[in-house]
Motif scaffolding. Structure first.
Motif, PDB file in Angstrom:
ATOM      1  N   ALA A   1     -19.291  12.416  -4.506  1.00  0.00           N
ATOM      2  CA  ALA A   1     -18.606  12.440  -3.210  1.00  0.00           C
ATOM      3  C   ALA A   1     -17.778  11.180  -3.032  1.00  0.00           C
ATOM      4  N   PHE A   2     -16.723  11.313  -2.231  1.00  0.00           N
ATOM      5  CA  PHE A   2     -15.803  10.217  -1.946  1.00  0.00           C
ATOM      6  C   PHE A   2     -15.087  10.580  -0.642  1.00  0.00           C
ATOM      7  N   PRO A   3     -14.733   9.578   0.189  1.00  0.00           N
ATOM      8  CA  PRO A   3     -14.037   9.892   1.446  1.00  0.00           C
ATOM      9  C   PRO A   3     -12.805  10.764   1.197  1.00  0.00           C
ATOM     10  N   THR A   4     -12.681  11.831   1.964  1.00  0.00           N
ATOM     11  CA  THR A   4     -11.629  12.834   1.703  1.00  0.00           C
ATOM     12  C   THR A   4     -10.440  12.746   2.649  1.00  0.00           C
ATOM     13  N   LYS A   5     -10.541  11.916   3.708  1.00  0.00           N
ATOM     14  CA  LYS A   5      -9.446  11.840   4.678  1.00  0.00           C
ATOM     15  C   LYS A   5      -8.593  10.585   4.505  1.00  0.00           C
ATOM     16  N   LEU A   6      -8.714   9.941   3.355  1.00  0.00           N
ATOM     17  CA  LEU A   6      -7.972   8.705   3.145  1.00  0.00           C
ATOM     18  C   LEU A   6      -6.463   8.961   3.188  1.00  0.00           C
TER      19      LEU A   6
ATOM     20  N   TYR B   1     -10.148  11.498  -8.395  1.00  0.00           N
ATOM     21  CA  TYR B   1      -8.861  12.201  -8.382  1.00  0.00           C
ATOM     22  C   TYR B   1      -8.867  13.421  -7.455  1.00  0.00           C
ATOM     23  N   ASN B   2      -9.965  14.159  -7.427  1.00  0.00           N
ATOM     24  CA  ASN B   2     -10.020  15.390  -6.622  1.00  0.00           C
ATOM     25  C   ASN B   2     -10.111  15.121  -5.118  1.00  0.00           C
TER      26      ASN B   2
ATOM     27  N   THR C   1      -1.801  12.451  -6.702  1.00  0.00           N
ATOM     28  CA  THR C   1      -1.303  11.943  -5.417  1.00  0.00           C
ATOM     29  C   THR C   1       0.128  12.434  -5.149  1.00  0.00           C
ATOM     30  N   PRO C   2       0.316  13.725  -4.932  1.00  0.00           N
ATOM     31  CA  PRO C   2       1.678  14.263  -4.759  1.00  0.00           C
ATOM     32  C   PRO C   2       2.309  13.972  -3.407  1.00  0.00           C
ATOM     33  N   ASN C   3       1.513  13.506  -2.432  1.00  0.00           N
ATOM     34  CA  ASN C   3       2.027  13.334  -1.065  1.00  0.00           C
ATOM     35  C   ASN C   3       2.346  11.888  -0.715  1.00  0.00           C
ATOM     36  N   LEU C   4       2.471  11.025  -1.708  1.00  0.00           N
ATOM     37  CA  LEU C   4       2.721   9.608  -1.433  1.00  0.00           C
ATOM     38  C   LEU C   4       4.087   9.399  -0.781  1.00  0.00           C
ATOM     39  N   ARG C   5       4.096   8.617   0.294  1.00  0.00           N
ATOM     40  CA  ARG C   5       5.337   8.194   0.949  1.00  0.00           C
ATOM     41  C   ARG C   5       5.693   6.758   0.581  1.00  0.00           C
ATOM     42  N   VAL C   6       4.654   5.926   0.417  1.00  0.00           N
ATOM     43  CA  VAL C   6       4.844   4.502   0.144  1.00  0.00           C
ATOM     44  C   VAL C   6       4.024   4.116  -1.077  1.00  0.00           C
ATOM     45  N   ILE C   7       4.681   3.509  -2.056  1.00  0.00           N
ATOM     46  CA  ILE C   7       3.995   3.032  -3.263  1.00  0.00           C
ATOM     47  C   ILE C   7       4.321   1.556  -3.431  1.00  0.00           C
TER      48      ILE C   7
END
Length: 516
Positions: free
Chosen positions: A153-158, A179-180, A217-223
């Motif tokens: 498990a890992f936080p999913t709303k990051l 990754y998931n 991470t297809p939804n990145l706006r800022v890198i």
């Protein structure tokens, strides 16, 4: 913290006051009021101005204060890195208890050092902190990772994640487990060890697999890839091939970036507005191949990239809507570049200009440009140039009525003196919206008189939005600091030793770019 002191001081004052009416002494209605009688919500508001370290100290005072200090609403943004926050968690068991009892659903942001990054901690955060959206994981001092083979498990709303990389620890064992869970990320920071390296290392390790990360991470706006010694143009290509929402890319201090990826990056990322490439090794030929006139680029940092004059003219005359330009420490940035930008480019939308240490720019060329466009500028940095003195500033200050940020002066000892009283008076009378000001001149070059207090008073009274005034440590700094402290503005005046002013505050994605 200051608000709490003011409230308590007022209560103490009013409690001790006696009122005399027609010869009769009347007790104040607040005479019996003590800190114990304040409502919990008032105490909670006072505590919200304290750091977490101070809140922990307050918890030792009494049971009531302990209850207030442990209110989850005070623990929404938490750093558990001792060097940053002063908080040190002694054991994993203690942290698990804190997550369950003190943090819970209120937690929005957390920073974890390497010793606290375990699968049990991350699992507990995922289960007990459903509203966690921002996370920083600091692996920079790691010599060995914990075992993540059992992590499920890992936080999913990051929405925001910052990873501080180690030079020698490979991250793939950890990364493939998360990754998931991170496909909702919008902001990603990968922080390298640029600031910690004292000499060039013989071997460079690619400690994180960017090509796999970009697929997750297809939804990145800022890198933001900061100071990573292995990042090159292939990694920029990888992100641009999958992140169609990209608005801002920063690769500052990534020395292996040479610009060969820029053409494809700007063709694919049509929404890209901000491109920061400070201290990269751009090759002029690669930069000139970009179809700048077809881009949506508005903010550009090419500081210390060693681009040629020809390249700078080609680029600046083809970008259609440039708002922010940082082009300091460039030998190629000379009068012909500035002239071409004015005559063939489109500086009408420019709001920020930084030409720090551009010694090949003359004061005459700068005067012409600033006289024409100074009225629209919010940020102006003309620092690091010995030939730019207070005379040029005094001549152009009348058009800087919209300026929010001013950076001037050089640390080099000059053969002329800077009349700082007149300069401060000119700033106060012409820049009512000023928020940040830095004077980098050597203290020995600053000339001021016994009437300096009056000039500082005028600046303080007229520039009410001024948050930060940075000066070199010396007599004038001490005089200015004392003046602002007497007016109860104790945090405004600072030294160049621990503070620098930059136009970066004006970037549209500035808040998203903050890390550490």
């Amino acid at each position: 913290m200051d608000l709490g002191a003011d409230v308590w001081g007022q209560i103490a004052l009013e409690s001790s006051q006696l009122y005399v009416t027609e010869g009769t002494t009347v007790r104040s209605p607040f005479a019996d009021t003590t800190i114990e009688k304040l409502p919990d919500k008032v105490l909670l508001n006072i505590f919200s101005y304290l750091s977490h370290r101070e809140i922990c100290r307050m918890a030792r005072v009494c049971k009531k204060w302990r209850m207030i200090a442990y209110d989850t609403r005070l623990w929404r943004d938490v750093s558990l890195r001792p060097e940053i926050s002063g908080l040190h968690v002694g054991s994993l068991e203690s942290l698990l208890g804190l997550i369950s009892i003190r943090f819970g659903p209120s937690l929005r942001y957390i920073e974890l050092p390497i010793e606290l990054i375990t699968h049990t901690v991350l699992h507990e955060l995922a289960n007990k902190c459903p509203n966690l959206t921002h996370m920083l994981l600091d692996f920079s001092t790691a010599m060995q990772l914990h075992d993540f083979s059992e992590m499920q498990a890992f936080p999913t709303k990051l929405r925001y994640m910052c990873i501080c990389l180690s030079e020698v620890i490979f991250m793939e064992g950890f990364m493939r487990k998360i990754y998931n869970f991170i496909n909702g990320l919008e902001i990603l920071h990968l922080i390298g060890t640029y600031e910690k390296v004292e000499e060039e290392e013989e071997e460079i390790y690619e400690v994180i697999n960017v090509h796999k990360l970009k697929s997750a991470t297809p939804n990145l706006r800022v890198i933001n890839l900061f100071g990573i010694n292995f990042v090159d143009d292939s990694h920029i290509e990888a992100f641009s091939s999958n992140c169609i929402q990209l608005e801002c890319l920063a690769v500052n201090f990534c020395a292996k970036v040479n610009g060969s990826s820029l053409k494809s990056l700007l063709q694919r990322s049509r929404r890209l507005r901000c491109l920061l490439m400070n201290q990269t090794n751009l090759i002029s030929e690669h930069v000139m191949q970009v179809e700048w006139e077809k881009t949506s680029l508005q903010e550009l940092d090419i500081t210390a990239t060693d681009l040629s004059t020809e390249c700078l003219i080609d680029m600046l005359t083809r970008i259609p809507n440039l708002r922010f330009l940082s082009a300091g420490q460039l030998n190629g940035f000379n009068d012909s570049v500035l002239k071409a930008f004015m005559e063939l480019g489109n500086p009408k939308n420019l709001i920020a200009l930084d030409v720090d240490s551009s010694d090949n720019l003359t004061d005459d060329a700068l005067h012409k440009f600033l006289s024409r466009y100074g009225h629209q500028l919010w940020g102006i940095a003309l620092s690091g140039m010995p030939h730019i003195t207070d005379q040029l500033w005094q001549s152009v200050l009348p058009v800087f009525n919209n300026a929010k940020i001013l950076v001037m002066g050089t640390q080099e000892r000059l053969g002329v003196n800077i009349h700082v009283d007149q300069l401060m008076d000119g700033i106060a009378n012409n820049c009512p919206n000023l928020q940040r000001l830095e004077l980098r001149w050597d203290p020995e070059n600053l000339r001021f008189s016994d009437k300096s207090q009056k000039a500082i008073d005028i600046l303080r009274v007229k520039c009410l939005k001024l948050r930060c005034l940075v000066l070199s440590d010396g007599r004038y700094y001490e005089t200015t600091k004392a003046n602002f402290e007497r007016a109860d503005r104790t945090t405004v005046v600072r030294t160049t030793t621990n503070c620098r002013v930059s136009n970066y505050y004006l970037l549209s994605n500035y808040r998203d770019l903050i890390f550490n």
